[in-house]
Design a protein around this motif. Structure first.
Motif, PDB file in Angstrom:
ATOM      1  N   PHE A 157      41.291   4.815  28.061  1.00 29.74           N
ATOM      2  CA  PHE A 157      42.608   4.443  28.064  1.00 29.74           C
ATOM      3  C   PHE A 157      41.570   2.785  27.246  1.00 29.74           C
ATOM      4  N   THR A 158      40.332   2.670  26.308  1.00 31.68           N
ATOM      5  CA  THR A 158      39.994   1.524  26.161  1.00 31.68           C
ATOM      6  C   THR A 158      40.239   1.702  24.270  1.00 31.68           C
ATOM      7  N   ALA A 159      39.541   0.640  23.209  1.00 32.08           N
ATOM      8  CA  ALA A 159      39.546   0.961  21.839  1.00 32.08           C
ATOM      9  C   ALA A 159      38.394   2.517  21.604  1.00 32.08           C
ATOM     10  N   SER A 160      37.352   1.894  22.630  1.00 28.22           N
ATOM     11  CA  SER A 160      35.758   2.678  22.093  1.00 28.22           C
ATOM     12  C   SER A 160      36.219   4.006  22.504  1.00 28.22           C
ATOM     13  N   SER A 161      37.661   4.750  23.478  1.00 29.40           N
ATOM     14  CA  SER A 161      37.562   6.004  23.247  1.00 29.40           C
ATOM     15  C   SER A 161      39.035   6.454  22.845  1.00 29.40           C
ATOM     16  N   MET A 162      39.541   5.694  22.034  1.00 29.70           N
ATOM     17  CA  MET A 162      40.267   5.674  21.105  1.00 29.70           C
ATOM     18  C   MET A 162      41.690   6.120  22.012  1.00 29.70           C
ATOM     19  N   MET A 163      41.860   5.296  23.171  1.00 31.95           N
ATOM     20  CA  MET A 163      43.143   4.989  23.803  1.00 31.95           C
ATOM     21  C   MET A 163      43.503   6.105  25.056  1.00 31.95           C
ATOM     22  N   SER A 164      42.572   6.820  25.034  1.00 31.53           N
ATOM     23  CA  SER A 164      42.955   8.506  25.392  1.00 31.53           C
ATOM     24  C   SER A 164      41.735   8.662  26.376  1.00 31.53           C
ATOM     25  N   SER A 165      42.471   9.470  27.509  1.00 28.66           N
ATOM     26  CA  SER A 165      41.555   9.385  28.211  1.00 28.66           C
ATOM     27  C   SER A 165      40.870  10.773  28.468  1.00 28.66           C
ATOM     28  N   LEU A 166      39.454  11.824  29.144  1.00 30.67           N
ATOM     29  CA  LEU A 166      38.902  12.391  28.506  1.00 30.67           C
ATOM     30  C   LEU A 166      39.386  13.525  28.863  1.00 30.67           C
ATOM     31  N   PRO A 167      40.471  13.974  29.329  1.00 27.03           N
ATOM     32  CA  PRO A 167      40.932  14.898  28.979  1.00 27.03           C
ATOM     33  C   PRO A 167      41.629  15.387  28.031  1.00 27.03           C
ATOM     34  N   ASP A 168      42.625  14.771  27.572  1.00 28.24           N
ATOM     35  CA  ASP A 168      42.650  13.919  25.894  1.00 28.24           C
ATOM     36  C   ASP A 168      42.286  14.297  25.543  1.00 28.24           C
ATOM     37  N   LEU A 169      40.969  13.526  25.283  1.00 33.16           N
ATOM     38  CA  LEU A 169      40.005  14.536  24.582  1.00 33.16           C
ATOM     39  C   LEU A 169      39.441  16.123  24.107  1.00 33.16           C
ATOM     40  N   TYR A 170      39.242  16.704  25.651  1.00 37.11           N
ATOM     41  CA  TYR A 170      39.089  17.410  25.726  1.00 37.11           C
ATOM     42  C   TYR A 170      40.096  19.352  24.934  1.00 37.11           C
ATOM     43  N   MET A 171      41.271  18.751  24.890  1.00 43.54           N
ATOM     44  CA  MET A 171      42.137  18.885  23.580  1.00 43.54           C
ATOM     45  C   MET A 171      42.144  18.579  22.600  1.00 43.54           C
ATOM     46  N   LYS A 172      41.492  17.960  22.344  1.00 45.55           N
ATOM     47  CA  LYS A 172      41.097  18.012  20.482  1.00 45.55           C
ATOM     48  C   LYS A 172      40.234  19.498  19.883  1.00 45.55           C
ATOM     49  N   PRO A 173      39.958  19.854  20.867  1.00 44.95           N
ATOM     50  CA  PRO A 173      39.055  21.098  19.584  1.00 44.95           C
ATOM     51  C   PRO A 173      40.244  22.077  19.512  1.00 44.95           C
ATOM     52  N   TRP A 174      40.674  22.673  19.720  1.00 46.40           N
ATOM     53  CA  TRP A 174      41.541  24.049  20.341  1.00 46.40           C
ATOM     54  C   TRP A 174      43.609  23.502  19.697  1.00 46.40           C
ATOM     55  N   LYS A 175      43.447  21.826  19.802  1.00 48.23           N
ATOM     56  CA  LYS A 175      44.330  21.610  18.688  1.00 48.23           C
ATOM     57  C   LYS A 175      43.896  21.354  16.675  1.00 48.23           C
ATOM     58  N   ARG A 176      42.470  21.693  16.902  1.00 47.27           N
ATOM     59  CA  ARG A 176      42.290  21.076  16.000  1.00 47.27           C
ATOM     60  C   ARG A 176      41.676  22.856  14.685  1.00 47.27           C
ATOM     61  N   VAL A 177      41.719  23.990  15.334  1.00 41.70           N
ATOM     62  CA  VAL A 177      41.987  24.713  15.470  1.00 41.70           C
ATOM     63  C   VAL A 177      43.941  25.179  14.335  1.00 41.70           C
ATOM     64  N   HIS A 178      44.626  24.453  15.087  1.00 45.41           N
ATOM     65  CA  HIS A 178      46.375  25.152  14.342  1.00 45.41           C
ATOM     66  C   HIS A 178      46.402  24.572  13.517  1.00 45.41           C
ATOM     67  N   GLU A 179      45.601  23.280  13.058  1.00 42.87           N
ATOM     68  CA  GLU A 179      45.846  22.645  11.983  1.00 42.87           C
ATOM     69  C   GLU A 179      44.473  22.781  10.901  1.00 42.87           C
ATOM     70  N   TYR A 180      43.080  23.137  11.202  1.00 44.78           N
ATOM     71  CA  TYR A 180      42.720  24.369  10.433  1.00 44.78           C
ATOM     72  C   TYR A 180      43.567  25.434   9.371  1.00 44.78           C
ATOM     73  N   ILE A 181      44.238  26.230  10.409  1.00 47.00           N
ATOM     74  CA  ILE A 181      44.898  27.572   9.593  1.00 47.00           C
ATOM     75  C   ILE A 181      46.184  26.634   8.993  1.00 47.00           C
ATOM     76  N   ASN A 182      47.151  25.880   9.046  1.00 44.29           N
ATOM     77  CA  ASN A 182      47.523  24.929   8.152  1.00 44.29           C
ATOM     78  C   ASN A 182      47.011  24.413   7.608  1.00 44.29           C
ATOM     79  N   LEU A 183      46.647  24.205   6.532  1.00 48.63           N
ATOM     80  CA  LEU A 183      45.410  23.269   5.299  1.00 48.63           C
ATOM     81  C   LEU A 183      44.939  24.336   4.993  1.00 48.63           C
ATOM     82  N   LEU A 184      44.387  25.326   5.612  1.00 48.57           N
ATOM     83  CA  LEU A 184      43.801  27.004   4.724  1.00 48.57           C
ATOM     84  C   LEU A 184      45.067  27.198   4.342  1.00 48.57           C
ATOM     85  N   THR A 185      46.220  27.596   5.439  1.00 49.57           N
ATOM     86  CA  THR A 185      46.943  28.449   4.793  1.00 49.57           C
ATOM     87  C   THR A 185      47.714  27.353   3.926  1.00 49.57           C
ATOM     88  N   ALA A 186      48.101  26.423   3.833  1.00 55.89           N
ATOM     89  CA  ALA A 186      48.897  25.631   2.228  1.00 55.89           C
ATOM     90  C   ALA A 186      47.991  25.439   0.831  1.00 55.89           C
TER      91      ALA A 186
END
Length: 490
Positions: free
Chosen positions: A277-306
């Motif tokens: 929860f600092t500026a260097s960690s983008m105001m996030s915790s380590l478990p929150d940053l662990y969620m980024k990869p599988w959320k990015r998969v959904h973003e890949y699908i939405n952008l590629l579909t469009a």
């Protein structure tokens, strides 16, 4: 009238000039102002004379000329003494010696002349038609689809840069300090735990860097209307699929190790308090940053579909986009299956602790499906002599927990808390039913029982009623669908 006004002003100006000559010398500025005044006055008189005289202006071969013979209203002759001009009737008088060339018929169509020398006040002089507009070939601009593909590509690039920064936070702010602590005498955790916590994220970060370089190179070298997003994606598709699949399989274990290390290591807890929860960690915790990869998969699908929806079937990049979408959707499917499995395991663990005298619920291959809280009625005995037994009567409050291979029946007991309106439910185990022999049917509403249905096995049967019709249909349809799956397997 205007000629008289002009003559008076001219006389006044001449008198002023005579006074200046006789001895009233003015500055050069006054002379310049006088000249400007005379010029503007002359322009005004000439323009008014042209309008009142009805002189029509024609353009032919790039030269401007006045045709006195075609004048409708006639001309004015200025007198020598500056008085008002006398109007001449030009209709019917033609100069036989002067031959006037007629303009082309397309530009100036013939006009009808009046037989009289003057026109009535209600009539207006005919206006010359405008020349036909010149048609120029339309300019070839990029279509709307080209701009949309450009916007999607730039959105893809922008989101990938943000995603890469979040992965870099895990690698630089969390992984490197933990590895440095292992090399010293103040280790936060063991090498095995550190490897499990950060190796998969580190691999994803390197793949993201390679993919980001491909996108930036495509953005810098391509034209503004020709982006090949699918080509960039297929170059790293195999690495993305391999790394993300490994991460999704180990994601539950990563969180379990994280919770264990936080409980056991005081140094690791102090380290997290300084970094999270600092500026260097983008105001996030380590478990929150662990969620980024599988959320990015959904973003890949939405952008590629469009992006795919804007491409034609014969586009160069259409096949590559379809290939990228195919394996990303397969990756999303595995994510959803893993998510459902984890939710089912968590629900079964909670039920294991809640149900009193419950058998072992968590078994390999078993998955939680749904649950129902209802009121159970006594079975109606039409042959009974007791009148009460001929009418459905509420017996117990039951709860049914449906799994993919069985159904658990429990008795629900409500406990009230003193000084509060809270109600605590306790579940007492009754029996377990196999889905192979379980059947369900709908019952009509009566005066004694509404939203009711019947479930039975060769040994037991239940008349159940719920609060609303929607809950009833959802439970009946879910139960029938689950039973059909079991019967197909056997």
């Amino acid at each position: 009238m205007y000629n008289n006004y002009a003559n008076k002003n001219t006389i006044k100006v001449n008198n002023d000039n005579d006074n200046n000559i006789n001895g009233d010398d003015d500055d050069d500025d006054n002379d310049d102002d006088l000249e400007c005044y005379m010029r503007s006055l002359g322009r005004f008189l000439v323009s008014y004379r042209d309008v009142s005289g009805g002189v029509r202006k024609r353009i032919k071969d790039g030269e401007r000329r006045n045709d006195d013979d075609d004048d409708i209203y006639g001309d004015y002759d200025d007198d020598d003494d500056g008085g008002g001009g006398k109007r001449k009737n030009s209709v019917g008088k033609k100069n036989s010696t002067k031959k006037v060339e007629k303009p082309p018929a397309k530009l100036f169509p013939p006009t009808t002349r009046s037989t009289t020398s003057t026109l009535k006040k209600s009539q207006k002089p005919p206006h010359l038609p405008l020349s036909p507009p010149t048609t120029t070939p339309p300019l070839m601009f990029p279509t709307w689809t080209c701009f949309r593909t450009r916007d999607i590509f730039r959105e893809f690039l922008k989101t990938e840069q943000h995603y890469n920064r979040s992965l870099k936070c895990v690698v630089s702010n969390f992984r490197q300090p933990v590895l440095l602590s292992l090399e010293s005498n103040r280790a936060f955790t063991s090498w095995q735990n550190a490897k499990l916590l950060f190796d998969d994220v580190n691999n994803i970060y390197h793949i993201s860097c390679c993919f980001l370089k491909e996108l930036e190179a495509q953005n810098s070298h391509t034209q503004s209307t020709n982006y090949l997003l699918g080509e960039c994606f297929t170059r790293v598709s195999n690495d993305i699929q391999q790394v993300y699949s490994s991460y999704l399989l180990s994601y539950p274990s990563i969180l379990n190790v994280y919770d264990k290390v936080v409980r056991q290591s005081v140094l690791f807890r102090l380290f997290l308090r300084k970094v999270e929860f600092t500026a260097s960690s983008m105001m996030s915790s380590l478990p929150d940053l662990y969620m980024k990869p599988w959320k990015r998969v959904h973003e890949y699908i939405n952008l590629l579909t469009a992006y795919r929806n804007l491409l034609s079937a014969d586009h160069v990049d259409a096949r590559n986009v379809l290939i990228g979408l195919k394996f990303m959707k397969a990756l999303k499917k595995s994510i959803m299956e893993t998510q459902k499995r984890l939710e089912s395991d968590g629900k079964m663990d909670a039920l294991q602790d809640t149900i009193v005298q419950s058998p072992l619920l968590k078994e390999p291959g078993r998955r939680y499906v749904a649950e129902l809280h209802c009121i159970c009625y006594l079975v109606v005995d039409t042959n009974s002599c007791v009148p009460e037994f001929k009418v459905p009567m509420a017996k117990d409050d039951l709860s049914f927990f449906l799994f993919n291979d069985c159904m658990v029946c429990c008795q629900r007991v409500a406990t009230h808390v003193p000084f509060k309106s809270n109600i605590t439910n306790k579940y007492i185990f009754v029996q377990t039913c196999s889905l192979q022999y379980l059947r369900v049917s709908n019952l009509m509403d009566t005066a004694y029982m509404r939203n009711a249905f019947k479930m039975w096995t060769p040994k037991n049967q239940w008349l159940c009623s719920v609060d609303d019709n929607l809950t009833k249909h959802q439970w009946v349809s879910t139960l029938e669908r689950t039973v059909k799956k079991i019967l197909k397997k056997h």
